[in-house]
Motif scaffolding. Sequence first.
Motif, PDB file in Angstrom:
ATOM      1  N   LYS A  47       0.812  -1.219   0.000  1.00 32.16           N
ATOM      2  CA  LYS A  47       0.000   0.000   0.000  1.00 32.16           C
ATOM      3  C   LYS A  47       0.844   1.268   0.000  1.00 32.16           C
ATOM      4  O   LYS A  47       0.305   2.370  -0.071  1.00 32.16           O
ATOM      5  CB  LYS A  47      -0.932   0.004   1.221  1.00 32.16           C
ATOM      6  N   GLN A  48       2.164   1.105   0.096  1.00 29.49           N
ATOM      7  CA  GLN A  48       3.084   2.240   0.192  1.00 29.49           C
ATOM      8  C   GLN A  48       2.639   3.180   1.312  1.00 29.49           C
ATOM      9  O   GLN A  48       2.523   4.384   1.152  1.00 29.49           O
ATOM     10  CB  GLN A  48       3.177   2.976  -1.143  1.00 29.49           C
ATOM     11  N   ARG A  49       2.390   2.544   2.455  1.00 24.94           N
ATOM     12  CA  ARG A  49       1.852   3.254   3.612  1.00 24.94           C
ATOM     13  C   ARG A  49       2.910   3.300   4.712  1.00 24.94           C
ATOM     14  O   ARG A  49       3.594   2.318   4.956  1.00 24.94           O
ATOM     15  CB  ARG A  49       0.623   2.490   4.102  1.00 24.94           C
ATOM     16  N   ALA A  50       3.013   4.425   5.387  1.00 27.77           N
ATOM     17  CA  ALA A  50       3.947   4.555   6.505  1.00 27.77           C
ATOM     18  C   ALA A  50       3.501   3.645   7.639  1.00 27.77           C
ATOM     19  O   ALA A  50       2.305   3.529   7.930  1.00 27.77           O
ATOM     20  CB  ALA A  50       3.996   6.003   6.984  1.00 27.77           C
ATOM     21  N   GLU A  51       4.454   2.995   8.276  1.00 31.25           N
ATOM     22  CA  GLU A  51       4.115   2.087   9.373  1.00 31.25           C
ATOM     23  C   GLU A  51       3.559   2.811  10.594  1.00 31.25           C
ATOM     24  O   GLU A  51       3.056   2.172  11.511  1.00 31.25           O
ATOM     25  CB  GLU A  51       5.320   1.223   9.736  1.00 31.25           C
ATOM     26  N   THR A  52       3.620   4.115  10.584  1.00 37.22           N
ATOM     27  CA  THR A  52       3.024   4.883  11.679  1.00 37.22           C
ATOM     28  C   THR A  52       1.523   5.037  11.496  1.00 37.22           C
ATOM     29  O   THR A  52       0.830   5.435  12.423  1.00 37.22           O
ATOM     30  CB  THR A  52       3.672   6.286  11.775  1.00 37.22           C
ATOM     31  N   GLN A  53       1.019   4.722  10.302  1.00 35.76           N
ATOM     32  CA  GLN A  53      -0.420   4.770  10.044  1.00 35.76           C
ATOM     33  C   GLN A  53      -1.032   3.435  10.444  1.00 35.76           C
ATOM     34  O   GLN A  53      -0.513   2.379  10.111  1.00 35.76           O
ATOM     35  CB  GLN A  53      -0.707   5.048   8.578  1.00 35.76           C
ATOM     36  N   SER A  54      -2.146   3.495  11.148  1.00 35.66           N
ATOM     37  CA  SER A  54      -2.767   2.256  11.636  1.00 35.66           C
ATOM     38  C   SER A  54      -3.575   1.565  10.543  1.00 35.66           C
ATOM     39  O   SER A  54      -3.909   2.157   9.516  1.00 35.66           O
ATOM     40  CB  SER A  54      -3.658   2.559  12.840  1.00 35.66           C
ATOM     41  N   MET A  55      -3.871   0.297  10.792  1.00 39.93           N
ATOM     42  CA  MET A  55      -4.730  -0.488   9.919  1.00 39.93           C
ATOM     43  C   MET A  55      -5.822  -1.116  10.773  1.00 39.93           C
ATOM     44  O   MET A  55      -5.698  -1.204  11.994  1.00 39.93           O
ATOM     45  CB  MET A  55      -3.937  -1.595   9.216  1.00 39.93           C
ATOM     46  N   ILE A  56      -6.859  -1.588  10.131  1.00 35.98           N
ATOM     47  CA  ILE A  56      -7.971  -2.240  10.818  1.00 35.98           C
ATOM     48  C   ILE A  56      -7.604  -3.701  11.076  1.00 35.98           C
ATOM     49  O   ILE A  56      -7.033  -4.365  10.212  1.00 35.98           O
ATOM     50  CB  ILE A  56      -9.243  -2.167   9.960  1.00 35.98           C
ATOM     51  N   VAL A  57      -7.955  -4.188  12.254  1.00 31.73           N
ATOM     52  CA  VAL A  57      -7.797  -5.602  12.591  1.00 31.73           C
ATOM     53  C   VAL A  57      -9.185  -6.146  12.892  1.00 31.73           C
ATOM     54  O   VAL A  57      -9.882  -5.648  13.774  1.00 31.73           O
ATOM     55  CB  VAL A  57      -6.870  -5.804  13.813  1.00 31.73           C
ATOM     56  N   LEU A  58      -9.607  -7.142  12.119  1.00 28.77           N
ATOM     57  CA  LEU A  58     -10.921  -7.743  12.328  1.00 28.77           C
ATOM     58  C   LEU A  58     -10.799  -8.912  13.295  1.00 28.77           C
ATOM     59  O   LEU A  58      -9.895  -9.735  13.173  1.00 28.77           O
ATOM     60  CB  LEU A  58     -11.497  -8.237  10.996  1.00 28.77           C
ATOM     61  N   MET A  59     -11.711  -8.980  14.257  1.00 30.93           N
ATOM     62  CA  MET A  59     -11.706 -10.050  15.248  1.00 30.93           C
ATOM     63  C   MET A  59     -13.103 -10.604  15.401  1.00 30.93           C
ATOM     64  O   MET A  59     -14.080  -9.908  15.165  1.00 30.93           O
ATOM     65  CB  MET A  59     -11.210  -9.528  16.577  1.00 30.93           C
ATOM     66  N   ASN A  60     -13.170 -11.855  15.851  1.00 31.77           N
ATOM     67  CA  ASN A  60     -14.482 -12.485  15.970  1.00 31.77           C
ATOM     68  C   ASN A  60     -15.047 -12.454  17.379  1.00 31.77           C
ATOM     69  O   ASN A  60     -16.026 -13.121  17.657  1.00 31.77           O
ATOM     70  CB  ASN A  60     -14.432 -13.916  15.446  1.00 31.77           C
TER      71      ASN A  60
END
Length: 85
Positions: A47-60
Amino acid sequence: MNINEEVLKAFEIIQQGGIILYPTDTVWGIGCDATNPEAVAKIYKLKQRAETQSMIVLMNGEKMMYNVFKDIPEVAWQIMDLSDP
Protein backbone atom coordinates in the motif's frame (compact mmCIF):
# COMPACT_ATOMS: atom_id res chain seq x y z
CA MET A 1 -12.47 -24.27 -7.81
CA ASN A 2 -15.42 -24.17 -5.38
CA ILE A 3 -15.82 -21.78 -2.45
CA ASN A 4 -14.55 -24.29 0.13
CA GLU A 5 -11.38 -24.82 -1.86
CA GLU A 6 -10.92 -21.05 -2.19
CA VAL A 7 -11.32 -20.55 1.56
CA LEU A 8 -8.86 -23.37 2.31
CA LYS A 9 -6.33 -21.89 -0.13
CA ALA A 10 -6.70 -18.44 1.46
CA PHE A 11 -6.23 -19.99 4.92
CA GLU A 12 -3.05 -21.75 3.76
CA ILE A 13 -1.68 -18.53 2.26
CA ILE A 14 -2.33 -16.64 5.50
CA GLN A 15 -0.74 -19.41 7.59
CA GLN A 16 2.39 -19.18 5.43
CA GLY A 17 2.71 -15.43 6.01
CA GLY A 18 1.12 -14.39 2.73
CA ILE A 19 -1.49 -11.79 1.99
CA ILE A 20 -4.89 -12.22 0.35
CA LEU A 21 -7.39 -10.07 -1.48
CA TYR A 22 -11.03 -10.52 -0.45
CA PRO A 23 -14.35 -8.83 -1.25
CA THR A 24 -16.31 -6.87 1.34
CA ASP A 25 -19.69 -5.15 1.03
CA THR A 26 -18.20 -2.07 -0.62
CA VAL A 27 -14.52 -2.54 -1.48
CA TRP A 28 -11.85 -5.20 -1.79
CA GLY A 29 -9.85 -5.87 1.37
CA ILE A 30 -6.23 -6.88 1.75
CA GLY A 31 -5.75 -9.39 4.54
CA CYS A 32 -3.10 -11.27 6.44
CA ASP A 33 -2.38 -12.74 9.86
CA ALA A 34 -2.27 -9.57 11.97
CA THR A 35 -0.06 -11.36 14.51
CA ASN A 36 2.63 -11.99 11.87
CA PRO A 37 4.87 -8.89 11.65
CA GLU A 38 6.35 -9.94 8.29
CA ALA A 39 2.88 -10.37 6.75
CA VAL A 40 1.76 -6.99 8.08
CA ALA A 41 4.92 -5.41 6.65
CA LYS A 42 3.99 -6.85 3.23
CA ILE A 43 0.69 -4.97 3.32
CA TYR A 44 2.36 -1.73 4.37
CA LYS A 45 4.82 -2.12 1.50
CA LEU A 46 2.09 -3.01 -1.02
CA LYS A 47 0.00 0.00 0.00
CA GLN A 48 3.08 2.24 0.19
CA ARG A 49 1.85 3.25 3.61
CA ALA A 50 3.95 4.56 6.50
CA GLU A 51 4.11 2.09 9.37
CA THR A 52 3.02 4.88 11.68
CA GLN A 53 -0.42 4.77 10.04
CA SER A 54 -2.77 2.26 11.64
CA MET A 55 -4.73 -0.49 9.92
CA ILE A 56 -7.97 -2.24 10.82
CA VAL A 57 -7.80 -5.60 12.59
CA LEU A 58 -10.92 -7.74 12.33
CA MET A 59 -11.71 -10.05 15.25
CA ASN A 60 -14.48 -12.48 15.97
CA GLY A 61 -15.01 -11.59 19.61
CA GLU A 62 -13.65 -10.98 23.08
CA LYS A 63 -11.69 -14.22 23.30
CA MET A 64 -9.67 -13.28 20.25
CA MET A 65 -8.99 -9.83 21.68
CA TYR A 66 -7.53 -11.36 24.84
CA ASN A 67 -5.35 -13.67 22.72
CA VAL A 68 -3.97 -10.79 20.64
CA PHE A 69 -3.67 -7.82 23.00
CA LYS A 70 -2.12 -7.57 26.47
CA ASP A 71 -3.90 -4.39 27.52
CA ILE A 72 -7.36 -3.52 26.25
CA PRO A 73 -8.42 0.06 26.98
CA GLU A 74 -11.86 0.73 28.43
CA VAL A 75 -12.83 2.69 25.32
CA ALA A 76 -12.54 -0.53 23.28
CA TRP A 77 -15.22 -2.15 25.44
CA GLN A 78 -17.40 0.94 25.13
CA ILE A 79 -17.16 0.84 21.35
CA MET A 80 -18.01 -2.87 21.33
CA ASP A 81 -21.03 -2.27 23.55
CA LEU A 82 -22.28 0.43 21.17
CA SER A 83 -21.87 -1.84 18.14
CA ASP A 84 -23.90 -4.76 19.54
CA PRO A 85 -27.22 -5.05 17.69
